[in-house]
Design an enzyme around this catalytic site. Sequence first.
Site, mmCIF file in Angstrom:
data_model
loop_
_atom_site.group_PDB
_atom_site.id
_atom_site.type_symbol
_atom_site.label_atom_id
_atom_site.label_comp_id
_atom_site.label_asym_id
_atom_site.label_seq_id
_atom_site.Cartn_x
_atom_site.Cartn_y
_atom_site.Cartn_z
ATOM 1 N N CYS A 187 45.195 41.737 40.016
ATOM 2 C CA CYS A 187 46.599 41.908 39.677
ATOM 3 C C CYS A 187 47.265 42.646 40.816
ATOM 4 O O CYS A 187 46.610 43.153 41.714
ATOM 5 C CB CYS A 187 46.727 42.732 38.405
ATOM 6 S SG CYS A 187 45.835 42.024 37.013
ATOM 7 N N GLY B 117 48.558 37.472 41.304
ATOM 8 C CA GLY B 117 48.628 37.223 39.867
ATOM 9 C C GLY B 117 49.813 36.352 39.538
ATOM 10 O O GLY B 117 50.952 36.719 39.830
ATOM 11 N N ASN C 130 45.488 47.664 38.372
ATOM 12 C CA ASN C 130 44.798 46.612 39.113
ATOM 13 C C ASN C 130 43.324 46.996 39.187
ATOM 14 O O ASN C 130 42.999 48.081 39.663
ATOM 15 C CB ASN C 130 45.403 46.496 40.514
ATOM 16 C CG ASN C 130 44.653 45.542 41.428
ATOM 17 O OD1 ASN C 130 44.712 45.671 42.644
ATOM 18 N ND2 ASN C 130 43.949 44.581 40.870
ATOM 19 N N GLY C 131 42.450 46.112 38.722
ATOM 20 C CA GLY C 131 41.019 46.414 38.713
ATOM 21 C C GLY C 131 40.446 46.133 37.341
ATOM 22 O O GLY C 131 41.107 45.522 36.497
ATOM 23 N N TYR D 153 39.507 36.997 51.492
ATOM 24 C CA TYR D 153 40.379 36.015 50.839
ATOM 25 C C TYR D 153 41.576 36.593 50.090
ATOM 26 O O TYR D 153 42.680 36.088 50.194
ATOM 27 C CB TYR D 153 39.533 35.170 49.871
ATOM 28 C CG TYR D 153 40.319 34.374 48.861
ATOM 29 C CD1 TYR D 153 41.064 33.266 49.257
ATOM 30 C CD2 TYR D 153 40.341 34.739 47.523
ATOM 31 C CE1 TYR D 153 41.802 32.546 48.332
ATOM 32 C CE2 TYR D 153 41.074 34.018 46.589
ATOM 33 C CZ TYR D 153 41.802 32.922 47.004
ATOM 34 O OH TYR D 153 42.531 32.212 46.092
ATOM 35 N N CYS E 168 29.205 40.545 44.903
ATOM 36 C CA CYS E 168 29.226 39.117 44.543
ATOM 37 C C CYS E 168 28.394 38.281 45.518
ATOM 38 O O CYS E 168 28.023 37.153 45.216
ATOM 39 C CB CYS E 168 30.657 38.598 44.440
ATOM 40 S SG CYS E 168 31.685 39.025 45.836
HETATM 41 S S1 SF4 Z 1 31.865 42.069 43.567
HETATM 42 FE FE1 SF4 Z 1 32.859 40.942 45.260
HETATM 43 S S2 SF4 Z 1 34.967 40.588 44.547
HETATM 44 FE FE2 SF4 Z 1 34.083 42.188 43.237
HETATM 45 S S3 SF4 Z 1 34.674 44.139 44.180
HETATM 46 FE FE3 SF4 Z 1 32.650 43.612 44.978
HETATM 47 S S4 SF4 Z 1 33.074 42.449 46.889
HETATM 48 FE FE4 SF4 Z 1 34.961 42.512 45.696
#
Ligand code: SF4
Length: 493
Positions: A10, A36, A119-120, A265, A473
């Site tokens: 967001c 968003g 945001n978060g 990104y 991720c």
């Molecule tokens: S898991 Fe990926 S998208 Fe989520 S905060 Fe960590 S680096 Fe960023």
Amino acid sequence: MSSDKPRCHCAVFGVFGSPAAAQLTYFGLIAQQHRGQEASGIVTAEFDDTLGRARFHWHKDFGLVDDVYKDSRIMADVLKGQSAIGHNRYSTAGASDNKANIQPFTVHYRDGNIAIAHNGNLTNFRQIRTDLEQKGTIFQTTSDTEVILHLIARSSRTDQIDQIAEALALVRGAFSIVIMTDDKLIAARDNAGFRPLAIGRNWKAFVIASETVAFDIIDAEYIRDVAPGEIVIIDAESLETGEVHSRRITADPPDPHHCIFEYVYFSRPDSQIFGHSVDKVRRRLGKNLARTAPVTPKNPDDKVIVINVPDSSNTATMGYVQQMQKDGRNARMEIGLIRSHYIGRTFIQPRQEIRQNKVKTKFNPVKGVLKDRVVVVVDDSIVRGTTSKQLVQLIRQAEPKEVHFRVSSPPITHPCYYGMDFPTPSELIANQCGGDVAKIAEELGVDSLAYLTVDELIASAPQEQGQHYCTACFSGRYPVDIEAGQLKEENEP
Ligand code: SF4
């Protein structure tokens, strides 16, 4: 922005001390629309001498910023006041079809009015919510953000900033928030500083935004970021002195783990986040990708054409080509894919076959540029692989000699619990192919495929003393614990 991407978090925005608070917030939200697109809200504070406190006014709805505030009476007659906070949402916690979940949230409690925009994503909110419900708290929304308001309202502390600090010390995970009270604007960031949050000035007024691109549109000056674990308080005295008040949420030292995907990104290239230009970092990602994974044509006389996937990989592609040329390779950048800006975002379509049709209508290859060429497609990330596969098929229709794919981030393998909505792990192409890059290449139908590694990604980002990044991720290494109830199943449907 290319398709099949994780859904953005967001955007938040705040103003203190401007007669045009709502208008500034509107522009701040417009500039941050990429974070968003589902809903937007603005709350303003208009001081009322007879009450001795502010009256809060708000307007929120589903849709893009321009649509939500298109009736000119909203700005002129509703959103009055000298302070405001605003929010653009792409829901990551809480049902997306419930209007009550549109932020900012407001409450009136014993110490006055309070509004919050977040945001978060909080990683322990279920436990806190259950505890509060057992003590009789009634929740109006399904959003994680609402627990912060209840924790503030239930605090036994008498000072409002102490109440806020106490509430924020109890929540875990990612939060970059703006809070508006009757006479203050407050900004705070979790101790890891997952999401960006910047402070600026517009004439005498102070402004807060997720990304500095929101300052440019209103000619505000970027001053600094809200530090991880910091609470910044802006009040009438700040307007006189030009200084904000600052304190820590807890005595813990900051433990920065900025979201590296912001550089890959999420953030706009014309923003500064975590104190650095996104454009520069993204270009460096492309350069390092060219160093580690250049493309050599099978026939050395063939020229390599490097194309971007508009718009999210534009900057990384430029970096890739610059480095290829610097290394003496016969390569140049071309616009090989044209994106229609009038087609809805592909991930809105829930079913795979519909999503594939939309990819075709969203991108069109420029046949004259691609025919008989050795083509390198540079993209910032691959999630499901749906769009990438479709794009490769489209490019192949233009009869290139070879198609190579380069990705300026590592394979995505794990979910994000800090405010980003990825598909379930089993939907990620990297997991479907068991992490085998050759198999992913085969699946996409390309002659070669290469990603940056996690180490190369980190090496491309700014390195400062004590600076760390979240790469969960890509790596599965989560810097902040996730409560058991929130863990996503590997085989989640
Ligand atoms: S898991 Fe990926 S998208 Fe989520 S905060 Fe960590 S680096 Fe960023």
